[in-house]
Design an enzyme around this catalytic site. Sequence first.
Site, mmCIF file in Angstrom:
data_model
loop_
_atom_site.group_PDB
_atom_site.id
_atom_site.type_symbol
_atom_site.label_atom_id
_atom_site.label_comp_id
_atom_site.label_asym_id
_atom_site.label_seq_id
_atom_site.Cartn_x
_atom_site.Cartn_y
_atom_site.Cartn_z
ATOM 1 N N ASP A 171 14.640 -55.265 -25.800
ATOM 2 C CA ASP A 171 13.174 -55.159 -25.844
ATOM 3 C C ASP A 171 12.698 -55.829 -27.041
ATOM 4 O O ASP A 171 12.728 -55.305 -28.143
ATOM 5 C CB ASP A 171 13.042 -53.406 -25.886
ATOM 6 C CG ASP A 171 11.630 -53.114 -25.564
ATOM 7 O OD1 ASP A 171 10.730 -53.865 -26.057
ATOM 8 O OD2 ASP A 171 11.108 -52.470 -24.690
ATOM 9 N N ASP B 80 6.364 -60.007 -23.433
ATOM 10 C CA ASP B 80 7.195 -59.098 -23.493
ATOM 11 C C ASP B 80 8.576 -59.061 -22.400
ATOM 12 O O ASP B 80 8.113 -59.345 -21.556
ATOM 13 C CB ASP B 80 6.156 -57.824 -23.063
ATOM 14 C CG ASP B 80 6.994 -56.586 -22.960
ATOM 15 O OD1 ASP B 80 7.916 -56.148 -24.036
ATOM 16 O OD2 ASP B 80 6.518 -55.528 -22.075
#
Length: 440
Positions: A117, A320
């Site tokens: 992440d 992202d």
Amino acid sequence: MDFPTTITTLFFFILLISSTKATDLCASKSDGSGLSVIPIYSKCSPFMQPQPDSSLANTVLKMASKDPDRLKYLSTLLAKKATPVPIAPGQQVLGVGNYLVRVKLGTPGQVMLMVLDTSNDAAWAPCSGCTGCSSTTFFPTNSTTYGPLDCSTAQCTQAHGLSCPATGTAAACLFNQSYGGDSSLSANLVQDSITLGNDVVPNFAFGCINSISGGSIPPQGLLGLGRGSLSLLSQTGSLYSGVFSYCLPSFKSFFFSGSLKLGPVGQPKTIKTTPLLKNPRRPSLYYVNLTGISVGRVPVPIAPELLAFDPNTGAGTIIDSGTVITRFVQPIYNAVRDEFRKQVTGPFSSLGAFDTCFAATSEASAPVITLHFTGLDLKLPVENSLIHSSSGSLACLAMAAAPNNVNSVLNVIANLQQQNLRILFDVANSRLGIARELCN
Ligand SMILES: *[C@@H]1O[C@H](CO)[C@@H](O)[C@H](O)[C@H]1NC(C)=O
Ligand SMILES: *[C@@H]1O[C@H](CO)[C@@H](O)[C@H](O)[C@H]1NC(C)=O
Ligand SMILES: *[C@@H]1O[C@H](CO)[C@@H](O)[C@H](O)[C@H]1NC(C)=O
């Protein structure tokens, strides 16, 4: 060669290479700091749910169904007033992770498949005795290098949202956070060695999860690659010199894995880059300056203020790894979609989050979408901008507007649009590089 032939040829070529050199396709790559990155629903993932009739579009739609939560989370935090301290990595909430990295925790190393992440700093893993966790947990008692961190430690004071009774106490550094809207976890901040490829990082601080509730916690933990103070990059300092890159394989890539390369060694020598922008209110996020979007040869008319970076409101564009499909603020998405529809033969229909689906027979006329960043144009490969329905009869523009219930000012370049590209995060030099690389 036409597009499908090229892909088919490539597929068999890759298959041939893999079958001759690898017996365990799921084994981690051993080239220095190169780590395998595997899609969560691929063969190499223990979280794979066999669904023989499930198409790629269904898999993607299923994963993308968590996007609204993630965007909501990002924009909720973005709307917060500035505080003198960075927002705690430990308070961050996210949806589901889509890519896994195999790491080892402790000495001897215990293998964990952690979610990758880039918008989160902290790392955390379920620990033995955890209430509500899945069966694979980290056993601190089996590790000779494990140690707790108390409330007086620097790492604990860097993280906020921790329930330390008062500063300077010897109490265990505890945190309890909500997660993904419906879940929460409670963890102790601890330290132990983490092994990434061939690198052993001693005294790595991470959350040792004691209990979870809800169903959104990554089952074997999370590896935060954000740029804030508790992140892997910050904790490893000179080892990786603030540089990493990844290549995310396609979700179609059932057998193959992409790679995460940590540190400056082995990174592409020549790569186009765009500056990374820093938002002091969201120190973890990788903001870039998206200056325009073209559909085919047509520059889409977009009011500059919709693209502008504003640290106060959080507006702008981030890259992202945890959002599935690229989301633009509504007026931008509408403008892109309208131009796209002008250039493709309709009629158009909807499929889940996708509102621009058309007969796959018209696919050849689909224009290339180019994202213009300062100093860098990213022409999206066709497979990063279109997705097919289960029957294959429909092709859909694989992007969407920020969800309705999110009053978001943030554009998010998501992982479907990043596949088969090397994305270089050069935090030390504050730039982001992108180059085509097939890592299926
Ligand atoms: C930890 O040690 C216990 C007792 O020696 C053993 O049963 C268990 O398999 C070990 N677990 C791991 C993950 O190493
Ligand atoms: C976290 O704290 C809240 C409120 O103190 C509590 O209700 C919740 O059960 C805790 N969550 C976990 C997973 O411990
Ligand atoms: C982004 O690019 C635009 C257009 O070149 C420029 O006007 C603006 O200052 C840039 N923003 C930042 C934060 O660099």
